[in-house]
Design an enzyme around this catalytic site. Structure first.
Site, mmCIF file in Angstrom:
data_model
loop_
_atom_site.group_PDB
_atom_site.id
_atom_site.type_symbol
_atom_site.label_atom_id
_atom_site.label_comp_id
_atom_site.label_asym_id
_atom_site.label_seq_id
_atom_site.Cartn_x
_atom_site.Cartn_y
_atom_site.Cartn_z
ATOM 1 C CG HIS A 176 -2.168 0.785 1.086
ATOM 2 N ND1 HIS A 176 -2.240 1.959 0.355
ATOM 3 C CD2 HIS A 176 -3.413 0.601 1.602
ATOM 4 C CE1 HIS A 176 -3.463 2.447 0.426
ATOM 5 N NE2 HIS A 176 -4.196 1.641 1.172
ATOM 6 C CG ASP A 398 -10.730 -9.490 -19.747
ATOM 7 O OD1 ASP A 398 -10.004 -10.502 -19.819
ATOM 8 O OD2 ASP A 398 -11.579 -9.204 -20.610
#
Length: 453
Positions: A176, A398
Site C-alpha cells: 500500500h 480481464d
C-alpha cells in the site's frame, strides 16, 4: 429478511494446495533506476495505515481456447514488461535514519510469482460472490513471515493457483505504500492489457512524483486530525470485537434500498447527501446498536478514505499518478447521539466530514504526520469504512480470460473494526452494494434487524 437486503453465505472451506514453483520476476528490460538509487515516499504513502500489503484474489473459469500457454507464463511475462514503466514495484522498502521509509534498488530484486495447484474444482468452493477467510491459502505468505513485515519484502507478490477443473485464481499482495486503491487499479489495468495483447500497454503512462506531497517548511497543522489521535478505549466496543474471534458477515444491499435510505436521510433533497453518506451513517448506527456499546456518553469515531485527487487545484496531480492521494475523514458522536438521533443527523455529519477534505486538509494531514507521526493503528471507539465500489476492479482485471468470477479482498477479521463496501460481481448487476463487516456472534441477528430497519 426484507427483499432489499440479502445475507450472503460465506462457505466454510479448507483449500489444500501445493506450491510448485517460486519465480523472481525482474523487469523485462533496463529500468530508470540503478542499484543504489532510492525514491522518496510522501507522508500519505508512509502513514501507519499504508504500511501494509493489500491482499486480493481473482477467480477465472477454465478457457483453453484462448491460449495454449499456461496462465502463470502469460502473467509472469506481462508482469516483467509492466515492471519497466512501473519500476518502483521492483524495488524494496527500507528504513531511513529519520524513521521514514523509502524505496531503494539493489541487485536482482523484482516482484515474486508463485505457481501452485489444488486438487479441488472451482465449483467445490461454492458461490464466489463474497470475501472468504478460507481463501487465505491462495495468497502467498513466506514461511514464518512476521505480521505487517514490509522491510526487504517484494512489493508485488502474485500466486497463481490452478484448480482441477482448469480454472485458476490470482492471489495478489501489493504494498500500500506504493499505491492507493485507484493507483493499484491503474497498475492492474496495465498488467491485464499487456497480458491480453502480448505487448506493453500503459494508458496512462505511470507518474511517480511523490515530491508534490512534501511537507511545508515549517509544517502547518490547521485541522485537529481526530482520525489519528490516540484515544484510550473507554467503551465496550473494542473489547467485544477483539476478545473473541468475530464473524465476517456479508449483506447484499439493493440499489432500491440505498435510494430509499438516502431519501429517508433527506426527504426534501436539500443537502446534497450522496448514497455513500447515507449508507455509511446507516451501517455505523446499526453496528453500534447491535454491539450495545457502553457507556452511552462515550465518544465514538467513524473514519473513511476520501480520494483527494479532484481537491488539488493549486498543485494538481499529473495524469498517471498512482501514489497515495487519499485522506481520512473523521466523524465523532457519542453513543447516545448516534443510536437515539435520526439518520439525517448522522448522515449530515458524514457529509460534512467528506466535504471537509480540501486541498488545505491534505496539506495539513501531511504536516501532521511530519510533526507527530502515528506509530500504531488506533482502534479506540472506531469503525473504518473503505469504499471499494469506487474501483472498476472487475473491468480492470480481464487478463485475457474474461471478467473474473470474483475480484476483491478475502478476509477482514484480522482488523475487525473495518467495514468494506464492495461492488457486486455479476456483470448484469443493478447497482447493488455488498457490505462486509465483523460482528461477535451475539450481535449478528441484532445487526441484521437494524440494517433492515
Amino acid at each position: 429478511m426484507a427483499p432489499y437486503i440479502q445475507e450472503l453465505n460465506v462457505p466454510h472451506l479448507n483449500i489444500p494446495l501445493s506450491i510448485d514453483h517460486i519465480y523472481p520476476v525482474l523487469p523485462a528490460s533496463p529500468i530508470v533506476a540503478v542499484p543504489g538509487d532510492s525514491l522518496f515516499l510522501s507522508n500519505l504513502d508512509d502513514v501507519i495505515g499504508a504500511r501494509v500489503f493489500t491482499p486480493t484474489v481473482y477467480f477465472y473459469r477454465s478457457n483453453d481456447l484462448l491460449s495454449e500457454q499456461e496462465p502463470v507464463t502469460i502473467l509472469k511475462e506481462a508482469l516483467a514488461r509492466v515492471l519497466v514503466p512501473y519500476y518502483p514495484f521492483s524495488g524494496r522498502l527500507r528504513d531511513r535514519a529519520d524513521g521514514k521509509l523509502e524505496v531503494f534498488f539493489g541487485q536482482e530484486q523484482g516482484a515474486l510469482m508463485i505457481e501452485a495447484h489444488s486438487e479441488l474444482t472451482l465449483s467445490s468452493l461454492g458461490d464466489l460472490v463474497v470475501p472468504n477467510p478460507a481463501w487465505k491459502t491462495l495468497i502467498y505468505r513466506f514461511p514464518h513471515e512476521e505480521p505487517y513485515k514490509l522491510i526487504d519484502m517484494p512489493l508485488v507478490i502474485a500466486q497463481v493457483t490452478r484448480f482441477k477443473c482448469g480454472g485458476f485464481s490470482l492471489g495478489l499482495r501489493i504494498c500500500h505504500c506504493i499505491c492507493d486503491g485507484l493507483g493499484a487499479m491503474q497498475f492492474l489495468d496495465a498488467w491485464a492489457a499487456t497480458a491480453k495483447t502480448g505487448r506493453l500497454i500503459t494508458n496512462p503512462m505511470p507518474c511517480w512524483e511523490r515530491e508534490i506531497f512534501k511537507p511545508r517548511v515549517p509544517p502547518k497543522v490547521t485541522f485537529p486530525h481526530t482520525e489519528y489521535m490516540k484515544i484510550e478505549e473507554g467503551s465496550s466496543l473494542t473489547m467485544s470485537l477483539w476478545q473473541t474471534k468475530p464473524v465476517q458477515k456479508c449483506y447484499r444491499i439493493s440499489r432500491e434500498f440505498q435510494t430509499r435510505l438516502k431519501n429517508k436521510a433527506q426527504p426534501d433533497n436539500n443537502f446534497g447527501f450522496t448514497t455513500f453518506d447515507a449508507m455509511a451513517a446507516h451501517v455505523w448506527r446499526s453496528w453500534v446498536k447491535a454491539l450495545d456499546v457502553k457507556p452511552r456518553d462515550y465518544e465514538l469515531r467513524l473514519t473513511f478514505s476520501v480520494n483527494a485527487r479532484s481537491k488539488l487545484k493549486i498543485s494538481p496531480l499529473k495524469t498517471g499518478f498512482y501514489g497515495n492521494a487519499v485522506c481520512l475523514a473523521c466523524v465523532t458522536s457519542t453513543v447516545t447521539e448516534l443510536i437515539d438521533g435520526p439518520l439525517s443527523s448522522t448522515t449530515q455529519l458524514v457529509h460534512e466530514a467528506r466535504l471537509d477534505v480540501s486541498e488545505e486538509y491534505v496539506r495539513s494531514t501531511i504536516d501532521y504526520v511530519e510533526v507527530d507521526r502515528p506509530k500504531n493503528l488506533e482502534f479506540g471507539g472506531k469503525l473504518y469504512i473503505t469504499q471499494w465500489t469506487r474501483f472498476s476492479i472487475y473491468e480492470t482485471a480481464d487478463f485475457g480470460w474474461g471478467r473474473p468470477l470474483y475480484a476483491g479482498p478475502i478476509d477482514i477479521t484480522p482488523t475487525p473494526q473495518v467495514c468494506v463496501l464492495l461492488p457486486e460481481g455479476d456483470a448484469g448487476s443493478s447497482g447493488a452494494t455488498v457490505v462486509c463487516i465483523c460482528l461477535p456472534e451475539y450481535a449478528i441477528n441484532k445487526f441484521r434487524e437494524f440494517l433492515v430497519d
